[in-house]
Design a protein around this motif. Structure first.
Motif, mmCIF file in Angstrom:
data_model
loop_
_atom_site.group_PDB
_atom_site.id
_atom_site.type_symbol
_atom_site.label_atom_id
_atom_site.label_comp_id
_atom_site.label_asym_id
_atom_site.label_seq_id
_atom_site.Cartn_x
_atom_site.Cartn_y
_atom_site.Cartn_z
ATOM 1 N N ASP A 1 51.599 33.628 34.790
ATOM 2 C CA ASP A 1 52.278 34.499 33.830
ATOM 3 C C ASP A 1 51.368 35.647 33.395
ATOM 4 O O ASP A 1 51.815 36.790 33.264
ATOM 5 N N ALA A 2 50.081 35.346 33.183
ATOM 6 C CA ALA A 2 49.133 36.387 32.766
ATOM 7 C C ALA A 2 48.963 37.445 33.854
ATOM 8 O O ALA A 2 48.841 38.641 33.559
ATOM 9 N N THR A 3 48.967 37.016 35.111
ATOM 10 C CA THR A 3 48.875 37.962 36.224
ATOM 11 C C THR A 3 50.089 38.881 36.227
ATOM 12 O O THR A 3 49.962 40.101 36.348
ATOM 13 N N ARG A 4 51.262 38.295 36.084
ATOM 14 C CA ARG A 4 52.503 39.082 36.076
ATOM 15 C C ARG A 4 52.477 40.095 34.919
ATOM 16 O O ARG A 4 52.810 41.264 35.101
ATOM 17 N N ALA B 1 42.320 44.719 35.823
ATOM 18 C CA ALA B 1 41.385 44.146 36.804
ATOM 19 C C ALA B 1 40.748 42.862 36.273
ATOM 20 O O ALA B 1 40.587 41.889 37.011
ATOM 21 N N LEU B 2 40.399 42.851 34.998
ATOM 22 C CA LEU B 2 39.787 41.667 34.397
ATOM 23 C C LEU B 2 40.730 40.467 34.464
ATOM 24 O O LEU B 2 40.329 39.368 34.875
ATOM 25 N N VAL B 3 41.965 40.676 34.081
ATOM 26 C CA VAL B 3 42.937 39.583 34.125
ATOM 27 C C VAL B 3 43.157 39.132 35.567
ATOM 28 O O VAL B 3 43.191 37.923 35.851
ATOM 29 N N LEU B 4 43.294 40.065 36.488
ATOM 30 C CA LEU B 4 43.498 39.683 37.891
ATOM 31 C C LEU B 4 42.304 38.906 38.438
ATOM 32 O O LEU B 4 42.476 37.918 39.155
ATOM 33 N N ALA B 5 41.093 39.324 38.096
ATOM 34 C CA ALA B 5 39.903 38.601 38.555
ATOM 35 C C ALA B 5 39.887 37.186 37.988
ATOM 36 O O ALA B 5 39.608 36.215 38.708
ATOM 37 N N HIS B 6 40.198 37.055 36.715
ATOM 38 C CA HIS B 6 40.197 35.747 36.061
ATOM 39 C C HIS B 6 41.310 34.843 36.587
ATOM 40 O O HIS B 6 41.101 33.659 36.832
#
Length: 181
Positions: free
Chosen positions: A66-69, A18-23
């Motif tokens: 890429d981070a989202t994936r 969730a943190l990565v997706l929010a960012h």
């Protein structure tokens, strides 16, 4: 963000995702919490954001970083659901997404683990502000579409907060333009 990301592996896996997706997406935690696997196309690298899961009812699709994936692939390892299964399932009822209360509690716990003093205005929504400010140099319509704003007015008036470095760069650009005249 970096401090919370550094301790994310000490939290439930859903917090880190969730943190990565929010960012990375700039979307509200409510829309992130309600993502279903049918909204995610890992092959094409696209997330579909449903109107019914968005505070302002804005249905749209955005490409993934890429981070989202990577975050979504991690979620897939922990939760190999398909179709309308939630990407971030509730711990006690995997057919439902995590609750806003659980997301809030995880944020508070992560702040403590990261050694961050609670600060007014810091929370899931602060990632939305950071996203808008990080992309301030892009056309406002592009940033709005990426982050889930229907129009640019709210984005520009409430979310974009340039820092001192960005302001200095803008002044340098002006000086270059003046000197070219």
């Amino acid at each position: 963000y970096e401090a919370l990301l550094a301790i994310a592996d000490q939290m439930d896996w859903r917090f880190g995702v969730a943190l990565v997706l929010a960012h990375e997406t700039g979307h509200r935690i409510g829309a992130i919490r309600k993502l279903r696997w049918s909204d995610v196309d890992l092959c094409e690298g696209v997330i579909h954001w449903r109107a019914e899961n968005d505070k302002i009812g804005f249905e749209h699709s955005t490409p993934m970083t890429d981070a989202t994936r990577e975050a979504l692939e991690l979620a897939r390892q922990h939760n190999p659901g398909i179709g309308d299964a939630p990407v971030l399932p509730a711990p006690k009822n995997p057919s439902k997404p995590i609750s806003r209360h659980l997301a809030r509690n995880w944020w508070k716990k992560a702040e403590k683990l990261a050694g961050l003093a609670p600060q007014k205005g810091r929370g899931w929504h602060s990632a939305r502000h950071k996203f808008a400010s990080d992309y301030w140099h892009n056309p406002p319509k592009v940033v709005a579409d990426l982050g889930g704003w229907k129009d640019t007015r709210t984005l520009e008036m409430c979310y974009q907060h340039p820092d001192q470095q960005q302001l200095r760069e803008a002044l340098k650009g002006r000086r270059r333009a003046i000197n070219q005249d």
